[in-house]
Design a protein around this motif. Structure first.
Motif, PDB file in Angstrom:
ATOM      1  N   HIS A  19      59.843  63.132  -2.696  1.00 43.17           N
ATOM      2  CA  HIS A  19      58.919  63.626  -3.714  1.00 43.17           C
ATOM      3  C   HIS A  19      58.335  62.493  -4.557  1.00 43.17           C
ATOM      4  O   HIS A  19      57.895  62.710  -5.682  1.00 43.17           O
ATOM      5  CB  HIS A  19      59.599  64.707  -4.555  1.00 43.17           C
ATOM      6  CG  HIS A  19      59.729  65.990  -3.803  1.00 43.17           C
ATOM      7  ND1 HIS A  19      60.728  66.209  -2.889  1.00 43.17           N
ATOM      8  CD2 HIS A  19      58.944  67.082  -3.783  1.00 43.17           C
ATOM      9  CE1 HIS A  19      60.558  67.400  -2.350  1.00 43.17           C
ATOM     10  NE2 HIS A  19      59.490  67.952  -2.865  1.00 43.17           N
ATOM     11  N   SER A 114      64.519  77.967  -1.314  1.00 38.36           N
ATOM     12  CA  SER A 114      63.827  77.994  -2.598  1.00 38.36           C
ATOM     13  C   SER A 114      64.584  78.886  -3.578  1.00 38.36           C
ATOM     14  O   SER A 114      65.050  79.963  -3.213  1.00 38.36           O
ATOM     15  CB  SER A 114      62.410  78.522  -2.379  1.00 38.36           C
ATOM     16  OG  SER A 114      61.724  78.571  -3.593  1.00 38.36           O
ATOM     17  N   GLN A 116      64.457  80.512  -7.565  1.00 40.58           N
ATOM     18  CA  GLN A 116      63.728  80.716  -8.810  1.00 40.58           C
ATOM     19  C   GLN A 116      64.459  79.955  -9.909  1.00 40.58           C
ATOM     20  O   GLN A 116      65.686  80.039 -10.029  1.00 40.58           O
ATOM     21  CB  GLN A 116      63.657  82.200  -9.152  1.00 40.58           C
ATOM     22  CG  GLN A 116      62.805  82.469 -10.354  1.00 40.58           C
ATOM     23  CD  GLN A 116      62.474  83.948 -10.509  1.00 40.58           C
ATOM     24  OE1 GLN A 116      62.948  84.800  -9.771  1.00 40.58           O
ATOM     25  NE2 GLN A 116      61.640  84.238 -11.480  1.00 40.58           N
ATOM     26  N   GLU A 149      58.292  69.347 -12.775  1.00 42.69           N
ATOM     27  CA  GLU A 149      57.520  69.126 -11.546  1.00 42.69           C
ATOM     28  C   GLU A 149      58.375  69.347 -10.299  1.00 42.69           C
ATOM     29  O   GLU A 149      57.936  69.965  -9.336  1.00 42.69           O
ATOM     30  CB  GLU A 149      56.947  67.707 -11.529  1.00 42.69           C
ATOM     31  CG  GLU A 149      55.859  67.475 -12.558  1.00 42.69           C
ATOM     32  CD  GLU A 149      55.472  66.007 -12.687  1.00 42.69           C
ATOM     33  OE1 GLU A 149      56.052  65.142 -11.973  1.00 42.69           O
ATOM     34  OE2 GLU A 149      54.614  65.713 -13.536  1.00 42.69           O
ATOM     35  N   THR A 151      61.189  71.097  -9.911  1.00 42.95           N
ATOM     36  CA  THR A 151      61.768  72.432  -9.746  1.00 42.95           C
ATOM     37  C   THR A 151      60.732  73.544  -9.766  1.00 42.95           C
ATOM     38  O   THR A 151      61.034  74.650  -9.339  1.00 42.95           O
ATOM     39  CB  THR A 151      62.786  72.733 -10.866  1.00 42.95           C
ATOM     40  OG1 THR A 151      62.108  72.759 -12.128  1.00 42.95           O
ATOM     41  CG2 THR A 151      63.915  71.718 -10.877  1.00 42.95           C
ATOM     42  N   GLN A 152      59.543  73.254 -10.308  1.00 39.87           N
ATOM     43  CA  GLN A 152      58.533  74.293 -10.528  1.00 39.87           C
ATOM     44  C   GLN A 152      59.112  75.429 -11.372  1.00 39.87           C
ATOM     45  O   GLN A 152      58.742  76.592 -11.216  1.00 39.87           O
ATOM     46  CB  GLN A 152      57.990  74.821  -9.192  1.00 39.87           C
ATOM     47  CG  GLN A 152      57.269  73.784  -8.351  1.00 39.87           C
ATOM     48  CD  GLN A 152      56.069  73.197  -9.091  1.00 39.87           C
ATOM     49  OE1 GLN A 152      55.148  73.915  -9.447  1.00 39.87           O
ATOM     50  NE2 GLN A 152      56.089  71.895  -9.346  1.00 39.87           N
ATOM     51  N   GLN A 154      60.255  77.592 -14.898  1.00 38.42           N
ATOM     52  CA  GLN A 154      59.607  78.157 -16.069  1.00 38.42           C
ATOM     53  C   GLN A 154      60.397  77.738 -17.306  1.00 38.42           C
ATOM     54  O   GLN A 154      61.601  77.979 -17.392  1.00 38.42           O
ATOM     55  CB  GLN A 154      59.578  79.683 -15.956  1.00 38.42           C
ATOM     56  CG  GLN A 154      58.967  80.379 -17.139  1.00 38.42           C
ATOM     57  CD  GLN A 154      58.975  81.899 -16.989  1.00 38.42           C
ATOM     58  OE1 GLN A 154      59.318  82.438 -15.945  1.00 38.42           O
ATOM     59  NE2 GLN A 154      58.617  82.586 -18.050  1.00 38.42           N
TER      60      GLN A 154
END
Length: 160
Positions: A19, A114, A116, A149, A151-152, A154
């Protein structure tokens, strides 16, 4: 610090390298299993530890990663209010099966699938934070922007 990484830490290092960041997984001589132990081994404050906690989604049964500041306890009600997710406890076998790591070494990245992710907004107050890297004595340094960035996740107010 030892240079020899265990397979779980190598998996994290490979993810980070892919990454485009210069993150370096470090094998510490002491335990980093708890936020307190990690802070002592690293020489930072407990609040700078980005602890990765796996919960079970109350509706889907899927894993939910909460990355919290080391001094904060997660308030499930605040998480539900901010995201609509009801957090349920996850046992050690669920964590290992779903994300591929043992409790005490769960990184915020490089999971089996993936996941959340919910991030503790209190981590924003630090220019440098530390996260687990796959084993109970490996870590890597990053900043909150990179955590978001990678982990994306919230960002929410989740502290009790």
């Amino acid at each position: 610090m030892s240079k020899e990484l265990k397979a779980s830490s190598v998996k994290v290092q490979e993810f980070l390298s892919q990454h485009g960041q210069d993150f370096v997984v470090q094998q510490m001589p002491g335990s980093t299993r708890t936020a307190e132990e990690a802070a002592e081994s690293i020489g930072c404050t407990v609040s700078q530890i980005a602890k990765s906690l796996i919960f079970k989604h109350g509706e889907t049964g899927e894993p939910v990663l909460v990355v919290a500041s080391g001094t904060n306890r997660v308030c499930a009600d605040k998480v539900r209010e901010a995201t609509g997710i009801v957090l349920k406890k996850a046992d050690a076998s669920f964590v290992r099966e779903k994300v591929g790591y043992a409790i005490g070494g769960v990184p915020p990245v490089a999971h089996n699938a993936s996941v959340q992710t919910i991030l503790d907004q209190d981590l924003h107050q630090y220019s440098e934070i530390w996260a687990a890297a796959g084993t109970p004595n490996s870590v890597f340094r990053l900043n909150p922007r990179h955590l978001g960035e990678l982990t994306q996740g919230q960002w929410v107010d989740l502290a009790q």
